[in-house]
Design a protein around this motif. Structure first.
Motif, PDB file in Angstrom:
ATOM      1  N   LEU A  11       0.938  -1.330  -0.356  1.00 48.87           N
ATOM      2  CA  LEU A  11      -0.305  -0.095  -0.072  1.00 48.87           C
ATOM      3  C   LEU A  11       0.776   1.724   0.313  1.00 48.87           C
ATOM      4  CD1 LEU A  11      -2.581   1.502   0.289  1.00 48.87           C
ATOM      5  CD2 LEU A  11      -2.345   1.586   2.477  1.00 48.87           C
ATOM      6  N   GLY A  12       1.721   1.792   0.910  1.00 52.38           N
ATOM      7  CA  GLY A  12       3.104   2.357   0.649  1.00 52.38           C
ATOM      8  C   GLY A  12       3.749   2.721  -0.480  1.00 52.38           C
ATOM      9  N   GLN A  13       3.865   1.160  -1.448  1.00 50.28           N
ATOM     10  CA  GLN A  13       4.481   1.687  -2.751  1.00 50.28           C
ATOM     11  C   GLN A  13       3.191   1.555  -3.306  1.00 50.28           C
ATOM     12  OE1 GLN A  13       5.992  -2.503  -3.625  1.00 50.28           O
ATOM     13  NE2 GLN A  13       7.938  -1.638  -2.303  1.00 50.28           N
ATOM     14  N   CYS A  14       2.337   1.603  -3.654  1.00 47.92           N
ATOM     15  CA  CYS A  14       1.557   2.278  -4.052  1.00 47.92           C
ATOM     16  C   CYS A  14       1.118   3.588  -4.076  1.00 47.92           C
ATOM     17  CB  CYS A  14       0.339   1.469  -4.333  1.00 47.92           C
ATOM     18  SG  CYS A  14      -1.412   1.912  -5.311  1.00 47.92           S
ATOM     19  N   ILE A  15       0.966   3.810  -2.676  1.00 46.86           N
ATOM     20  CA  ILE A  15       0.926   5.633  -2.481  1.00 46.86           C
ATOM     21  C   ILE A  15       1.720   6.809  -2.931  1.00 46.86           C
ATOM     22  CG2 ILE A  15       0.243   6.923  -0.308  1.00 46.86           C
ATOM     23  CD1 ILE A  15      -1.267   4.647   0.613  1.00 46.86           C
ATOM     24  N   ARG A  16       2.744   5.853  -2.783  1.00 46.58           N
ATOM     25  CA  ARG A  16       4.272   6.612  -3.626  1.00 46.58           C
ATOM     26  C   ARG A  16       4.765   6.874  -5.104  1.00 46.58           C
ATOM     27  NH1 ARG A  16       7.820   3.204  -1.537  1.00 46.58           N
ATOM     28  NH2 ARG A  16       8.432   4.127   0.262  1.00 46.58           N
ATOM     29  N   GLY A  17       3.772   5.482  -4.979  1.00 54.20           N
ATOM     30  CA  GLY A  17       3.796   5.697  -6.980  1.00 54.20           C
ATOM     31  C   GLY A  17       2.816   6.797  -7.443  1.00 54.20           C
ATOM     32  N   LEU A  18       1.872   7.223  -6.400  1.00 51.70           N
ATOM     33  CA  LEU A  18       0.332   8.077  -6.728  1.00 51.70           C
ATOM     34  C   LEU A  18       0.848   9.721  -6.551  1.00 51.70           C
ATOM     35  CD1 LEU A  18      -2.820   6.170  -4.915  1.00 51.70           C
ATOM     36  CD2 LEU A  18      -2.183   7.246  -7.243  1.00 51.70           C
ATOM     37  N   TRP A  39       3.212  11.218   6.202  1.00 51.36           N
ATOM     38  CA  TRP A  39       4.107  10.952   5.111  1.00 51.36           C
ATOM     39  C   TRP A  39       5.019   9.735   5.087  1.00 51.36           C
ATOM     40  CZ3 TRP A  39      -0.276  11.226   1.962  1.00 51.36           C
ATOM     41  CH2 TRP A  39      -0.057  10.501   0.851  1.00 51.36           C
ATOM     42  N   GLN A  40       6.083  10.149   5.629  1.00 47.79           N
ATOM     43  CA  GLN A  40       6.783   9.231   5.121  1.00 47.79           C
ATOM     44  C   GLN A  40       6.795   7.741   5.419  1.00 47.79           C
ATOM     45  OE1 GLN A  40       9.933  11.278   6.948  1.00 47.79           O
ATOM     46  NE2 GLN A  40      10.842  12.592   5.454  1.00 47.79           N
ATOM     47  N   GLN A  41       6.259   7.274   6.663  1.00 45.99           N
ATOM     48  CA  GLN A  41       5.830   6.310   7.595  1.00 45.99           C
ATOM     49  C   GLN A  41       5.089   5.969   7.020  1.00 45.99           C
ATOM     50  OE1 GLN A  41       4.477   8.207  11.607  1.00 45.99           O
ATOM     51  NE2 GLN A  41       6.494   7.889  12.467  1.00 45.99           N
ATOM     52  N   ILE A  42       3.836   6.643   6.302  1.00 40.28           N
ATOM     53  CA  ILE A  42       3.113   5.275   5.401  1.00 40.28           C
ATOM     54  C   ILE A  42       3.460   4.664   3.872  1.00 40.28           C
ATOM     55  CG2 ILE A  42       0.786   6.489   3.891  1.00 40.28           C
ATOM     56  CD1 ILE A  42       0.175   8.438   5.369  1.00 40.28           C
ATOM     57  N   GLU A  43       4.461   6.280   3.609  1.00 38.07           N
ATOM     58  CA  GLU A  43       5.172   5.127   2.532  1.00 38.07           C
ATOM     59  C   GLU A  43       6.577   4.488   2.920  1.00 38.07           C
ATOM     60  OE1 GLU A  43       6.738   7.905  -0.157  1.00 38.07           O
ATOM     61  OE2 GLU A  43       4.797   9.431  -0.645  1.00 38.07           O
ATOM     62  N   ALA A  44       6.600   4.586   3.501  1.00 27.56           N
ATOM     63  CA  ALA A  44       7.282   2.906   4.253  1.00 27.56           C
ATOM     64  C   ALA A  44       6.517   2.088   4.467  1.00 27.56           C
ATOM     65  CB  ALA A  44       8.737   3.431   5.475  1.00 27.56           C
ATOM     66  N   GLY A  45       5.305   1.462   5.189  1.00 28.81           N
ATOM     67  CA  GLY A  45       4.049   0.276   4.638  1.00 28.81           C
ATOM     68  C   GLY A  45       4.003   0.687   6.084  1.00 28.81           C
ATOM     69  N   ARG A  46       3.711   1.515   7.151  1.00 29.10           N
ATOM     70  CA  ARG A  46       3.615   1.349   8.699  1.00 29.10           C
ATOM     71  C   ARG A  46       1.303   1.785   8.330  1.00 29.10           C
ATOM     72  NH1 ARG A  46       4.053   6.139  13.573  1.00 29.10           N
ATOM     73  NH2 ARG A  46       3.031   4.604  14.843  1.00 29.10           N
ATOM     74  N   PRO A  47       1.200   0.753   8.818  1.00 23.57           N
ATOM     75  CA  PRO A  47      -0.373   0.454   8.588  1.00 23.57           C
ATOM     76  C   PRO A  47      -0.895   1.986   9.376  1.00 23.57           C
ATOM     77  CG  PRO A  47       0.694  -1.356  10.558  1.00 23.57           C
ATOM     78  CD  PRO A  47       1.721  -0.303  10.012  1.00 23.57           C
ATOM     79  N   ILE A  48      -1.938   1.895   8.480  1.00 22.66           N
ATOM     80  CA  ILE A  48      -3.066   3.294   8.757  1.00 22.66           C
ATOM     81  C   ILE A  48      -4.238   3.013   8.701  1.00 22.66           C
ATOM     82  CG2 ILE A  48      -1.655   4.831   6.903  1.00 22.66           C
ATOM     83  CD1 ILE A  48      -3.732   4.544   4.667  1.00 22.66           C
ATOM     84  N   ARG A  63     -11.315   6.660  -6.308  1.00 19.83           N
ATOM     85  CA  ARG A  63     -11.476   6.058  -5.023  1.00 19.83           C
ATOM     86  C   ARG A  63     -11.029   4.932  -4.006  1.00 19.83           C
ATOM     87  NH1 ARG A  63     -14.791   3.702 -10.192  1.00 19.83           N
ATOM     88  NH2 ARG A  63     -13.939   1.797  -8.767  1.00 19.83           N
ATOM     89  N   MET A  64     -11.188   4.652  -3.252  1.00 26.21           N
ATOM     90  CA  MET A  64     -10.319   3.334  -2.557  1.00 26.21           C
ATOM     91  C   MET A  64      -9.933   2.084  -3.195  1.00 26.21           C
ATOM     92  SD  MET A  64     -10.773   2.029   1.502  1.00 26.21           S
ATOM     93  CE  MET A  64     -11.386   3.401   2.322  1.00 26.21           C
ATOM     94  N   ASP A  65     -11.123   1.715  -3.631  1.00 22.64           N
ATOM     95  CA  ASP A  65     -10.422   0.660  -4.792  1.00 22.64           C
ATOM     96  C   ASP A  65      -9.683   0.651  -5.883  1.00 22.64           C
ATOM     97  OD1 ASP A  65     -13.217   1.366  -6.077  1.00 22.64           O
ATOM     98  OD2 ASP A  65     -12.908   0.134  -7.255  1.00 22.64           O
ATOM     99  N   GLN A  66      -9.234   1.348  -6.124  1.00 20.90           N
ATOM    100  CA  GLN A  66      -8.876   1.883  -7.438  1.00 20.90           C
ATOM    101  C   GLN A  66      -7.117   1.844  -6.517  1.00 20.90           C
ATOM    102  OE1 GLN A  66     -10.273   5.574  -9.053  1.00 20.90           O
ATOM    103  NE2 GLN A  66     -10.372   4.051 -10.482  1.00 20.90           N
ATOM    104  N   ILE A  67      -7.707   1.921  -5.276  1.00 19.53           N
ATOM    105  CA  ILE A  67      -5.482   2.375  -4.534  1.00 19.53           C
ATOM    106  C   ILE A  67      -5.273   0.407  -3.993  1.00 19.53           C
ATOM    107  CG2 ILE A  67      -4.438   2.935  -1.975  1.00 19.53           C
ATOM    108  CD1 ILE A  67      -5.673   5.790  -3.065  1.00 19.53           C
TER     109      ILE A  67
END
Length: 78
Positions: A11-18, A39-48, A63-67
């Motif tokens: 998820l973090g990698q996907c969000i980084r890509g976005l 934000w760094q923690q999100i992209e590093a894969g910390r649970p959100i 939409r969430m499903d696209q992420i």
């Protein structure tokens, strides 16, 4: 059983890509109400939380499903 660490890492990698696709730096995310550290923690894969994911969807107008689509591949422990 789900391997949550793998899911949130993907998820973090996907969000980084976005973020990169939209031309934003991590520091730019401050203007959307995220701290640079969070934000760094999100992209590093910390649970959100779902609330955080919804905020991210709002930033990228998606939409969430696209992420999360496809992130479940390879996250199941055997």
């Amino acid at each position: 059983m789900v391997d949550e660490a793998k899911f949130f890492k993907a998820l973090g990698q996907c969000i980084r890509g976005l973020r990169k696709k939209n031309g934003y730096s991590q520091e730019d995310m401050i203007s959307f109400g995220f701290s640079a550290r969070h934000w760094q923690q999100i992209e590093a894969g910390r649970p959100i939380t779902v609330r955080t994911l919804l905020r991210i969807c709002d930033v990228y107008k998606t939409r969430m499903d696209q992420i999360v689509r496809g992130l479940d591949r390879g996250i199941y422990k055997r």
